[in-house]
Design a protein around this motif. Structure first.
Motif, PDB file in Angstrom:
ATOM      1  N   SER A 177       0.833  -1.207   0.000  1.00 29.31           N
ATOM      2  CA  SER A 177       0.000   0.000   0.000  1.00 29.31           C
ATOM      3  C   SER A 177       0.866   1.255   0.000  1.00 29.31           C
ATOM      4  O   SER A 177       0.607   2.213  -0.734  1.00 29.31           O
ATOM      5  CB  SER A 177      -0.912   0.016   1.227  1.00 29.31           C
ATOM      6  OG  SER A 177      -1.829  -1.049   1.202  1.00 29.31           O
ATOM      7  N   ASN A 226       4.374   5.744  -5.377  1.00 35.14           N
ATOM      8  CA  ASN A 226       4.564   5.823  -6.828  1.00 35.14           C
ATOM      9  C   ASN A 226       3.421   6.506  -7.556  1.00 35.14           C
ATOM     10  O   ASN A 226       3.633   7.084  -8.628  1.00 35.14           O
ATOM     11  CB  ASN A 226       4.769   4.417  -7.406  1.00 35.14           C
ATOM     12  CG  ASN A 226       6.136   3.863  -7.067  1.00 35.14           C
ATOM     13  OD1 ASN A 226       7.134   4.549  -7.186  1.00 35.14           O
ATOM     14  ND2 ASN A 226       6.193   2.622  -6.622  1.00 35.14           N
ATOM     15  N   GLU A 227       2.221   6.437  -6.998  1.00 33.33           N
ATOM     16  CA  GLU A 227       1.065   6.982  -7.703  1.00 33.33           C
ATOM     17  C   GLU A 227       0.626   8.349  -7.196  1.00 33.33           C
ATOM     18  O   GLU A 227      -0.168   9.018  -7.854  1.00 33.33           O
ATOM     19  CB  GLU A 227      -0.110   5.998  -7.626  1.00 33.33           C
ATOM     20  CG  GLU A 227       0.169   4.691  -8.344  1.00 33.33           C
ATOM     21  CD  GLU A 227      -1.052   3.792  -8.395  1.00 33.33           C
ATOM     22  OE1 GLU A 227      -2.149   4.250  -8.004  1.00 33.33           O
ATOM     23  OE2 GLU A 227      -0.905   2.632  -8.813  1.00 33.33           O
ATOM     24  N   GLU A 280       3.953   1.485  -1.033  1.00 32.81           N
ATOM     25  CA  GLU A 280       4.664   1.552  -2.308  1.00 32.81           C
ATOM     26  C   GLU A 280       3.760   2.136  -3.398  1.00 32.81           C
ATOM     27  O   GLU A 280       4.187   2.967  -4.197  1.00 32.81           O
ATOM     28  CB  GLU A 280       5.146   0.146  -2.704  1.00 32.81           C
ATOM     29  CG  GLU A 280       6.048   0.134  -3.923  1.00 32.81           C
ATOM     30  CD  GLU A 280       5.343  -0.395  -5.139  1.00 32.81           C
ATOM     31  OE1 GLU A 280       5.716   0.007  -6.250  1.00 32.81           O
ATOM     32  OE2 GLU A 280       4.406  -1.196  -4.993  1.00 32.81           O
ATOM     33  N   THR A 281       2.497   1.717  -3.401  1.00 34.80           N
ATOM     34  CA  THR A 281       1.537   2.264  -4.366  1.00 34.80           C
ATOM     35  C   THR A 281       1.306   3.753  -4.125  1.00 34.80           C
ATOM     36  O   THR A 281       1.262   4.557  -5.063  1.00 34.80           O
ATOM     37  CB  THR A 281       0.194   1.508  -4.263  1.00 34.80           C
ATOM     38  OG1 THR A 281       0.414   0.118  -4.520  1.00 34.80           O
ATOM     39  CG2 THR A 281      -0.814   2.044  -5.253  1.00 34.80           C
ATOM     40  N   GLN A 328       9.813  -0.741  -3.765  1.00 34.84           N
ATOM     41  CA  GLN A 328       9.442  -1.698  -4.809  1.00 34.84           C
ATOM     42  C   GLN A 328      10.183  -3.015  -4.626  1.00 34.84           C
ATOM     43  O   GLN A 328       9.608  -4.095  -4.767  1.00 34.84           O
ATOM     44  CB  GLN A 328       9.741  -1.114  -6.188  1.00 34.84           C
ATOM     45  CG  GLN A 328       8.821   0.025  -6.599  1.00 34.84           C
ATOM     46  CD  GLN A 328       9.168   0.572  -7.965  1.00 34.84           C
ATOM     47  OE1 GLN A 328      10.305   0.486  -8.412  1.00 34.84           O
ATOM     48  NE2 GLN A 328       8.185   1.137  -8.638  1.00 34.84           N
TER      49      GLN A 328
END
Length: 377
Positions: A44, A50-51, A46-47, A86
């Protein structure tokens, strides 16, 4: 949807609103938050990184009083942290789950009396033996895994070395933690009491896990120290790499002399090959890109291009010279490990690259000379 059904999907979606009894449709986006949580907090995060965070920072134009170099450095740290996230999330997805006994055996306590009682029941022993056989099969397969050979891969830099050993450490650390579970201890305790033959094979696997975990931990410790000295290889210019070479070479020498596992000829040669690969990659990027845009060599300013081409030659010369100086210093200490590596494997690719660069220098030098003559007519 039941709790079990929610957990089974691996994701939880939720709505969060302000403390108001009714939300008008026209302001729903202002008063209602919609989010989803993955089963893994690391995935979560990491998402989210990156987003949300990275795109926001990439489009940030106003940095106040921050200098451009500081902004570039900060973005570099963010990128590095994102890559680590990641890498960690990917490592968790590759984790080996060891099979455990059926739940009906949970009532066997971790005591000698319970082990003795279970050891005379053939069905219990047979089930536990099948479990340990599967443990052996899985761990033997893990122990046989080796890093893919990198000597023929042009783009494989030292980052792949860091990622491999961190991933290997995480994998074996997870297996070691699973084997500390109470039920896993019960399995070994019952089979030990029953004097099962499979334990001889398992003992070798268990020792292999311990050795592999110790090796990975030790290698990660030294490679993590080295990692910061390889940063200029990726983000710097050839000039900056030349300035950072003494510190990099000194840390490589330290690893050779004091690292318990990593100081083998194969490991050290592979590391040098990957360092060379990254240097070539950075030199090529510096030649092909101008102010962040990729341009054909013919479309670039020829005199500026010649300077950047010559820096590739200077970097290769500085790299090999420092390697040989370090090698000669070690030879004055015959009791320590030496730089007895395959130099053609380490430098051969860079030498070949520089031969091509020299041909480009000769060609563009001729073009510059003839252009000067044409302009003087």
């Amino acid at each position: 949807m039941t709790y079990g059904e929610i957990i089974g999907t691996g994701r939880i979606a939720f709505l969060l609103s302000d403390a108001v009894p009714c939300i008008a449709y026209c302001v729903i986006r202002r008063n209602l938050s919609m989010r989803a949580l993955l089963r893994s907090p690391l995935a979560s995060f990491e998402t989210l990184m990156n987003e949300m965070f990275k795109p926001t920072l990439e489009h940030q134009d106003n940095w106040g009083k921050c200098q451009e170099d500081n902004v570039k450095e900060y973005r570099g740290h963010v990128e590095k942290f994102s890559n680590l996230l990641q890498e960690a999330a990917a490592s968790l997805q590759k984790v080996e789950e060891l099979p455990m006994p059926d739940s009906k055996y949970d009532n066997i306590g971790p005591t000698s009396a319970a082990f003795a009682k279970a050891a005379v029941e053939s069905d219990v022993v047979a089930h536990f033996e099948s479990i340990v056989e599967r443990w052996c099969n899985q761990t033997e397969h893990m122990l046989e895994e080796r890093q893919p050979p990198a000597k023929d891969a042009e783009d494989v830099g030292p980052d792949s070395e860091f990622e491999f050993w961190r991933g290997r450490m995480a994998k074996f650390n997870n297996v070691a933690e699973q084997l500390k579970k109470p039920i896993a201890r019960v399995v070994i305790g019952v089979l030990t009491t029953a004097k099962a033959k499979v334990l001889r094979r398992w003992k070798m696997c268990d020792n292999g896990i311990t050795d592999a975990l110790n090796e990975a931990k030790d290698n990660v410790k030294y490679l993590s120290t080295l990692e910061k000295y390889t940063e200029p290889l990726k983000s710097g210019t050839p000039e900056q790499i030349i300035e950072s070479l003494p510190a990099l070479m000194n840390n490589v020498k330290m690893m050779l002399t004091i690292a318990r596992y990593y100081s083998t000829q194969e490991h050290m040669t592979t590391l040098f090959v990957k360092i060379t690969n990254q240097m070539i990659k950075t030199c090529r990027r510096g030649i092909e890109y101008v102010d962040g845009d990729k341009k054909r060599l013919w479309d670039q300013d020829h005199e500026d291009l010649l300077k950047r081409l010559e820096m590739s030659l200077k970097l290769n010369d500085a790299y090999q010279e420092l390697y040989r100086v370090t090698k000669e210093k070690l030879q004055t200490q015959p009791k320590v490990k030496q730089f007895d590596f395959n130099e053609s494997r380490i430098f051969g690719k860079f030498d070949l690259y520089c031969k091509r660069v020299q041909k480009l220098i000769d060609m563009f030098t001729t073009i510059v000379q003839f252009s000067a003559l044409a302009n003087n007519k």
